[in-house]
Design an enzyme around this catalytic site. Structure first.
Site, PDB file in Angstrom:
ATOM      1  N   VAL A 147     135.229  89.490  52.150  1.00 18.11           N
ATOM      2  CA  VAL A 147     135.729  90.749  52.723  1.00 18.11           C
ATOM      3  C   VAL A 147     135.382  90.819  54.208  1.00 18.11           C
ATOM      4  O   VAL A 147     136.231  91.180  55.036  1.00 18.11           O
ATOM      5  CB  VAL A 147     135.144  91.960  51.974  1.00 18.11           C
ATOM      6  CG1 VAL A 147     135.715  93.256  52.536  1.00 18.11           C
ATOM      7  CG2 VAL A 147     135.451  91.865  50.483  1.00 18.11           C
ATOM      8  N   TYR A 148     134.157  90.495  54.548  1.00 13.27           N
ATOM      9  CA  TYR A 148     133.736  90.487  55.946  1.00 13.27           C
ATOM     10  C   TYR A 148     134.641  89.574  56.766  1.00 13.27           C
ATOM     11  O   TYR A 148     135.134  89.953  57.841  1.00 13.27           O
ATOM     12  CB  TYR A 148     132.287  90.017  56.044  1.00 13.27           C
ATOM     13  CG  TYR A 148     131.760  89.888  57.454  1.00 13.27           C
ATOM     14  CD1 TYR A 148     131.237  90.989  58.123  1.00 13.27           C
ATOM     15  CD2 TYR A 148     131.775  88.656  58.117  1.00 13.27           C
ATOM     16  CE1 TYR A 148     130.753  90.872  59.426  1.00 13.27           C
ATOM     17  CE2 TYR A 148     131.292  88.524  59.408  1.00 13.27           C
ATOM     18  CZ  TYR A 148     130.779  89.639  60.060  1.00 13.27           C
ATOM     19  OH  TYR A 148     130.305  89.515  61.346  1.00 13.27           O
ATOM     20  N   GLY A 149     134.879  88.359  56.258  1.00  9.60           N
ATOM     21  CA  GLY A 149     135.728  87.411  56.974  1.00  9.60           C
ATOM     22  C   GLY A 149     137.140  87.924  57.157  1.00  9.60           C
ATOM     23  O   GLY A 149     137.752  87.728  58.205  1.00  9.60           O
ATOM     24  N   THR A 188     138.065  91.040  57.432  1.00 11.61           N
ATOM     25  CA  THR A 188     138.104  92.085  58.460  1.00 11.61           C
ATOM     26  C   THR A 188     138.020  91.485  59.853  1.00 11.61           C
ATOM     27  O   THR A 188     138.663  91.978  60.791  1.00 11.61           O
ATOM     28  CB  THR A 188     136.960  93.097  58.273  1.00 11.61           C
ATOM     29  OG1 THR A 188     135.692  92.449  58.392  1.00 11.61           O
ATOM     30  CG2 THR A 188     137.051  93.788  56.919  1.00 11.61           C
ATOM     31  N   LYS A 189     137.247  90.432  60.023  1.00 16.22           N
ATOM     32  CA  LYS A 189     137.106  89.819  61.337  1.00 16.22           C
ATOM     33  C   LYS A 189     138.352  89.013  61.716  1.00 16.22           C
ATOM     34  O   LYS A 189     138.699  88.904  62.901  1.00 16.22           O
ATOM     35  CB  LYS A 189     135.864  88.926  61.387  1.00 16.22           C
ATOM     36  CG  LYS A 189     134.557  89.687  61.240  1.00 16.22           C
ATOM     37  CD  LYS A 189     134.396  90.755  62.322  1.00 16.22           C
ATOM     38  CE  LYS A 189     133.099  91.515  62.212  1.00 16.22           C
ATOM     39  NZ  LYS A 189     132.947  92.549  63.271  1.00 16.22           N
TER      40      LYS A 189
END
Length: 256
Positions: free
Chosen positions: A199-201, A203-204
């Site tokens: 999820v973090y990846g 968003t980035k």
């Protein structure tokens, strides 16, 4: 040059036409600031807003800008009073100033309050650094709660969208001022896998697209009838900022 400033300078991922503003930010942070005798910034000083500035890289940015005599607003979802006092004590007697306020970047009303606070505290905002972020913990995607997924997307992506929109409105209203918005990227920005941080990846990965779209919009506008906008009073440039791997709470403790 301190580590904090080196991270800022080396982190710009700019189109060729926007290389100069990156050098300008570095120069602004390095340049000695003459004494001032009023309650407003001199033309040598810069006003800087940093989200997620109570710790980690954001704290490092704030510390360096204040050390060099500039005026800074930091915000955090937690009360940043301790960070503000630490930087004030460290640079007591200097020309730099720092102010802090609570802000949830995923909440539009909270971000609008941040902009008002920044305008009142700094007068002019030259740099707005979207630094706040969370990663949700290093876990398989299938084990994440939907609440965790929602939280990461709201802070890292919706938060940047909202902050950028509010910052643009503020900065474009500053007559004769050229200002800059920096969107912080991280693991996943170039594609490829980010196991444990899906999820973090994700968003980035979306931030360069946002930044490149805004660069084109602000330069060339949006084609089509009804898309005309009034010429802004101030010029705003948008960039991505990549600090690289830094051992902060975001990396070690799954939070900013």
């Amino acid at each position: 040059m301190s580590l904090a400033l080196a991270v800022v300078v080396s982190g710009f991922l700019l189109p060729p036409a926007l290389q100069a503003p990156a050098a300008g930010l570095a120069a602004a942070a390095r340049a000695p600031v003459p004494p001032i005798m009023s309650g407003t910034m001199s033309h040598h000083q810069k006003g800087v807003v940093i989200t997620g500035g109570a710790g980690g890289v954001g704290f490092g940015y704030a510390d360096e800008f204040v050390r060099q005599g500039h005026w800074v607003v930091i915000c955090d979802v937690k009360d940043p009073a301790g960070a503000v006092e630490a930087i004030r004590a460290k640079h007591a007697g200097g020309l730099g100033r720092i102010y802090g306020t609570v802000c949830d970047v995923s909440d539009a009303a909270s971000v609008e309050q941040l902009a008002e606070f920044s305008k009142e505290s700094l007068g002019t905002v030259h740099y707005w650094i979207n630094n706040a972020g969370i990663n949700g913990g290093r876990k398989p995607f299938t084990t994440l709660s939907v609440g965790t997924i929602e939280a990461v997307v709201k802070v890292n992506l919706i938060g940047v969208l909202v902050c950028t929109k509010v910052a643009l409105a503020l900065m474009q209203g500053q007559k004769g001022v050229e200002s800059h918005i920096f969107n912080t990227v991280g693991s996943g920005v170039k594609g490829g896998g980010t196991p444990g941080y899906a999820v973090y990846g994700a968003t980035k990965r979306g931030l360069p697209q946002l930044t490149e779209s805004l660069v084109k919009e602000l330069t060339d506008g949006v084609p089509g009838p009804g898309n005309e906008v009034a010429r802004p009073l101030g010029k705003v440039n948008v960039h991505t900022l990549s600090p690289g791997m830094v051992f902060t709470d975001l990396l070690l403790n799954d939070s900013t």
